[in-house]
Design an enzyme around this catalytic site. Structure first.
Site, PDB file in Angstrom:
ATOM      1  N   ASP A  20      29.634  38.255  38.627  1.00  0.00           N
ATOM      2  CA  ASP A  20      30.927  37.806  39.152  1.00  0.00           C
ATOM      3  C   ASP A  20      31.822  39.048  39.294  1.00  0.00           C
ATOM      4  OD1 ASP A  20      33.011  34.971  38.380  1.00  0.00           O
ATOM      5  OD2 ASP A  20      33.556  36.808  39.419  1.00  0.00           O
ATOM      6  N   ASP A 120      32.243  36.575  46.036  1.00  0.00           N
ATOM      7  CA  ASP A 120      32.308  37.427  44.847  1.00  0.00           C
ATOM      8  C   ASP A 120      31.336  37.059  43.735  1.00  0.00           C
ATOM      9  OD1 ASP A 120      33.451  35.084  44.030  1.00  0.00           O
ATOM     10  OD2 ASP A 120      35.204  35.999  43.106  1.00  0.00           O
ATOM     11  N   GLU A 121      30.323  36.263  44.036  1.00  0.00           N
ATOM     12  CA  GLU A 121      29.366  35.885  42.999  1.00  0.00           C
ATOM     13  C   GLU A 121      27.944  35.949  43.523  1.00  0.00           C
ATOM     14  OE1 GLU A 121      31.862  32.438  40.577  1.00  0.00           O
ATOM     15  OE2 GLU A 121      29.734  32.141  41.009  1.00  0.00           O
TER      16      GLU A 121
END
Length: 377
Positions: A20, A120-121
């Site tokens: 993350d 974003d992961e």
DNA sequence: GTATGCTTTCGGC
DNA sequence: TTACGGCCGAAAGCATAC
């Protein structure tokens, strides 16, 4: 009877990581301007309705210490940071996208299997890379953190576990720049004390229902009778909750394809039920979508509208086309029909509107190639 | 009955 | 407690096809 025929298919033990990117949009802004690093940074979506109307998208940790977090209205974020030297910036999605794809490429190259989730992961299945060994996995993650961060100047947190569910919750334990490992033998005790709403799919409403059953922690949920869960939440959810609480999750890490829908939504200057005003905005949105369809060489089968009403409830309507199209006139026609019908039946004014398309058909396959295919017979 | 498709809502990020 | 963005996929509910 120990032969293959009678054996129940069993999944091999895996080692899965969730990565993350820390407070991503705000960290990107810090990267672009390091002067921001020691002050509160708030990245927001400005709706254009008034100077300060909009909501916080991401805030850095300094801003968070003042109670500024995702979803907070911007004027309240201002209020919480009154008297503090802070920086408010509008989202620059293209810039974040560029940084994200660099990082994702680096991460992908280090995994056996890779799955990006949002901007974003990412999940990485690294079972083979680390020979199924958790200590090796920790070293692997540590090295990846220092190498990828030194290359990109972006930090991230890592959760490691036997499946995606555990990796995800592990990642939440320590942020930013965290690294948390949960070995199979530790799963039960790790999950036990956590509140149920840490589980994906348990939001405020579901958490309240569970509380009324005296289920507060994941441990409570794990020992709750599965038949009663099924009775209360339905078969699908009941079994899912039971498995999740026990740390069981077979979902594989797999590459996700291209997005299956495109939507654009915007806030109107004023709440209204005036069709002309609505159509003016929806035409703009449809125009943006059209450009993306051209770029991606797609036609669409479904066209829909989204309306966010004055009370912030969301409504949507959609229609399936007789045949796939990308023509802005087709899209706009359907959008107008849907809004006409919708306005006629809605008693509340509209605050935000959106246009959505889905059911993609690749351009080459939809017309020309088919034609030439048949004429060449 | 099951499978499939369409429509709408929910909720994560 | 409210205030309030812009996306996306998953899930649910329903109708129809087989």
């Amino acid at each position: 009877m120990a032969s293959a025929e009678s054996e129940v298919k069993k999944t091999q033990p895996r080692i899965v990581m969730l990565i993350d990117l820390d407070y991503f949009f705000a960290q990107c802004e810090e990267l672009r301007n390091p002067m921001l690093k020691n002050k509160p940074v708030v990245v927001g979506v400005y709706s254009g309705r008034t100077e300060e109307s909009g909501a916080v998208s991401t805030a850095n940790y300094i801003a968070r210490s003042y109670g500024v977090k995702s979803g907070l209205p911007l004027f309240l974020a201002r209020k919480r940071l009154e008297g503090v030297e802070s920086v408010f910036l509008p989202v620059d999605y293209e810039y974040y996208e560029k940084i994200s794809s660099e990082i994702m490429q680096l991460l992908r190259s280090r995994a056996d299997l890779f799955e990006q989730v949002g901007i974003d992961e990412a999940y990485l299945d690294v079972t083979a890379k680390v020979n199924g060994n958790y200590d090796t996995a920790r070293d692997f993650a540590q090295r990846m953190k220092s190498e990828v961060t030194s290359q990109t100047r972006i930090s991230f947190s890592v959760g490691i576990g036997p499946n995606k569910l555990v990796a995800k919750i592990a990642c939440d334990v320590q942020k930013p720049d965290g690294l948390t490992v949960v070995k199979p033998a530790e799963v039960t005790s790790f999950l036990q004390q956590l509140p149920v709403d840490q589980l994906l799919g348990v939001g405020r409403k579901t958490a309240a229902r569970m509380e009324s059953l005296s289920v507060k922690t994941i441990g409570d949920l794990a020992k709750f009778d599965v038949q009663r869960l099924i009775g209360d939440f339905g078969k699908n959810l009941g079994i899912y909750f039971h498995n999740a609480a026990n740390g069981v999750d077979d979902a594989p890490v797999q590459e996700t394809g291209e997005a299956e829908s495109i939507s654009r939504i915007a806030t109107l200057k004023v709440n209204t039920r005036d069709l002309a005003l609505i159509l003016d905005k929806s035409n703009q949105l449809a125009g943006e979508i059209y450009l993306e369809l051209v770029e991606r060489k797609l036609r669409v089968k479904q066209v829909g509208i989204i309306a966010v009403l004055t009370d912030l409830t969301v409504r949507s309507r959609s229609k399936t086309l007789d045949q796939p199209s990308k023509d802005p006139e087709d899209i706009n026609r359907i959008v107008r029909e849907l809004f006409e019908k919708f306005i006629a039946t809605s008693d509340l004014d509209v605050r935000r509107i959106g246009v959505k398309v889905s059911g993609f058909v690749k351009e080459e396959l939809s017309q020309k190639q088919l034609t030439s295919f048949f004429t060449n017979q």
